[in-house]
Design a protein around this motif. Sequence first.
Motif, PDB file in Angstrom:
ATOM      1  N   ALA A   1      26.093  81.698 -23.717  1.00 54.64           N
ATOM      2  CA  ALA A   1      27.469  80.904 -23.845  1.00 54.64           C
ATOM      3  C   ALA A   1      28.903  81.475 -24.256  1.00 54.64           C
ATOM      4  O   ALA A   1      29.820  81.064 -23.572  1.00 54.64           O
TER       5      ALA A   1
ATOM      6  N   ALA B   1      30.755  70.015 -20.260  1.00 56.73           N
ATOM      7  CA  ALA B   1      30.430  68.642 -20.569  1.00 56.73           C
ATOM      8  C   ALA B   1      31.654  67.720 -20.975  1.00 56.73           C
ATOM      9  O   ALA B   1      32.502  68.245 -21.336  1.00 56.73           O
TER      10      ALA B   1
ATOM     11  N   PHE C   1      25.062  76.614 -17.310  1.00 52.64           N
ATOM     12  CA  PHE C   1      25.964  75.644 -18.021  1.00 52.64           C
ATOM     13  C   PHE C   1      26.437  74.924 -17.198  1.00 52.64           C
ATOM     14  O   PHE C   1      26.927  75.346 -16.019  1.00 52.64           O
TER      15      PHE C   1
ATOM     16  N   THR D   1      33.442  72.002 -23.532  1.00 55.32           N
ATOM     17  CA  THR D   1      32.328  72.032 -24.289  1.00 55.32           C
ATOM     18  C   THR D   1      31.500  72.321 -23.163  1.00 55.32           C
ATOM     19  O   THR D   1      31.224  71.583 -22.113  1.00 55.32           O
ATOM     20  N   LEU D   2      30.458  73.316 -23.329  1.00 53.77           N
ATOM     21  CA  LEU D   2      29.358  73.539 -22.451  1.00 53.77           C
ATOM     22  C   LEU D   2      28.104  73.446 -22.991  1.00 53.77           C
ATOM     23  O   LEU D   2      27.837  73.278 -23.878  1.00 53.77           O
ATOM     24  N   LYS D   3      27.285  72.578 -21.887  1.00 54.36           N
ATOM     25  CA  LYS D   3      26.035  72.291 -22.249  1.00 54.36           C
ATOM     26  C   LYS D   3      25.114  73.329 -21.237  1.00 54.36           C
ATOM     27  O   LYS D   3      25.375  73.331 -20.130  1.00 54.36           O
ATOM     28  N   GLY D   4      24.146  73.901 -21.823  1.00 55.20           N
ATOM     29  CA  GLY D   4      23.336  74.704 -21.033  1.00 55.20           C
ATOM     30  C   GLY D   4      21.696  74.749 -21.229  1.00 55.20           C
ATOM     31  O   GLY D   4      21.199  74.146 -22.168  1.00 55.20           O
ATOM     32  N   TYR D   5      21.030  75.361 -20.424  1.00 60.59           N
ATOM     33  CA  TYR D   5      19.519  75.452 -20.437  1.00 60.59           C
ATOM     34  C   TYR D   5      19.022  76.671 -19.912  1.00 60.59           C
ATOM     35  O   TYR D   5      19.884  77.483 -19.084  1.00 60.59           O
TER      36      TYR D   5
ATOM     37  N   TYR E   1      20.803  81.975 -18.102  1.00 56.22           N
ATOM     38  CA  TYR E   1      21.271  80.383 -18.542  1.00 56.22           C
ATOM     39  C   TYR E   1      21.950  79.956 -17.327  1.00 56.22           C
ATOM     40  O   TYR E   1      22.826  80.360 -16.707  1.00 56.22           O
TER      41      TYR E   1
ATOM     42  N   ARG F   1      31.924  80.945 -21.635  1.00 58.43           N
ATOM     43  CA  ARG F   1      33.331  80.579 -22.182  1.00 58.43           C
ATOM     44  C   ARG F   1      34.441  81.540 -21.746  1.00 58.43           C
ATOM     45  O   ARG F   1      35.437  81.093 -21.348  1.00 58.43           O
TER      46      ARG F   1
ATOM     47  N   GLU G   1      20.825  81.392 -27.116  1.00 54.75           N
ATOM     48  CA  GLU G   1      21.753  81.026 -26.178  1.00 54.75           C
ATOM     49  C   GLU G   1      23.234  81.170 -26.567  1.00 54.75           C
ATOM     50  O   GLU G   1      24.119  81.313 -25.480  1.00 54.75           O
TER      51      GLU G   1
END
Length: 75
Positions: free
Chosen positions: A44, A75, A72, A60-64, A70, A48, A40
């Motif tokens: 990311a 957050a 993102f 702040t990045l939240k990803g899946y 991915y 960014r 990840e």
Amino acid sequence: MLEIITTKYHGATNFRGSRISATGDGVRVSIPYPHEFTGEAVHAAAARALAAKLGFHGVTLKGYSTQKGYTFFIA
């Protein structure tokens, strides 16, 4: 406002090395594959880079993971 960033891996060709692209808000950036990262963190880094290009520094990045890369969220 930037809400979602999607990333995708692009394999090497005869002319370009591997890279990761990030797309969001109709803007796209492509970075060389960062071999110092894995999983990840690779995606990311591209997310960014796009966030910084759009003026979102230090977020702040939240990803899946998805089937194509991915996704993102800030957050």
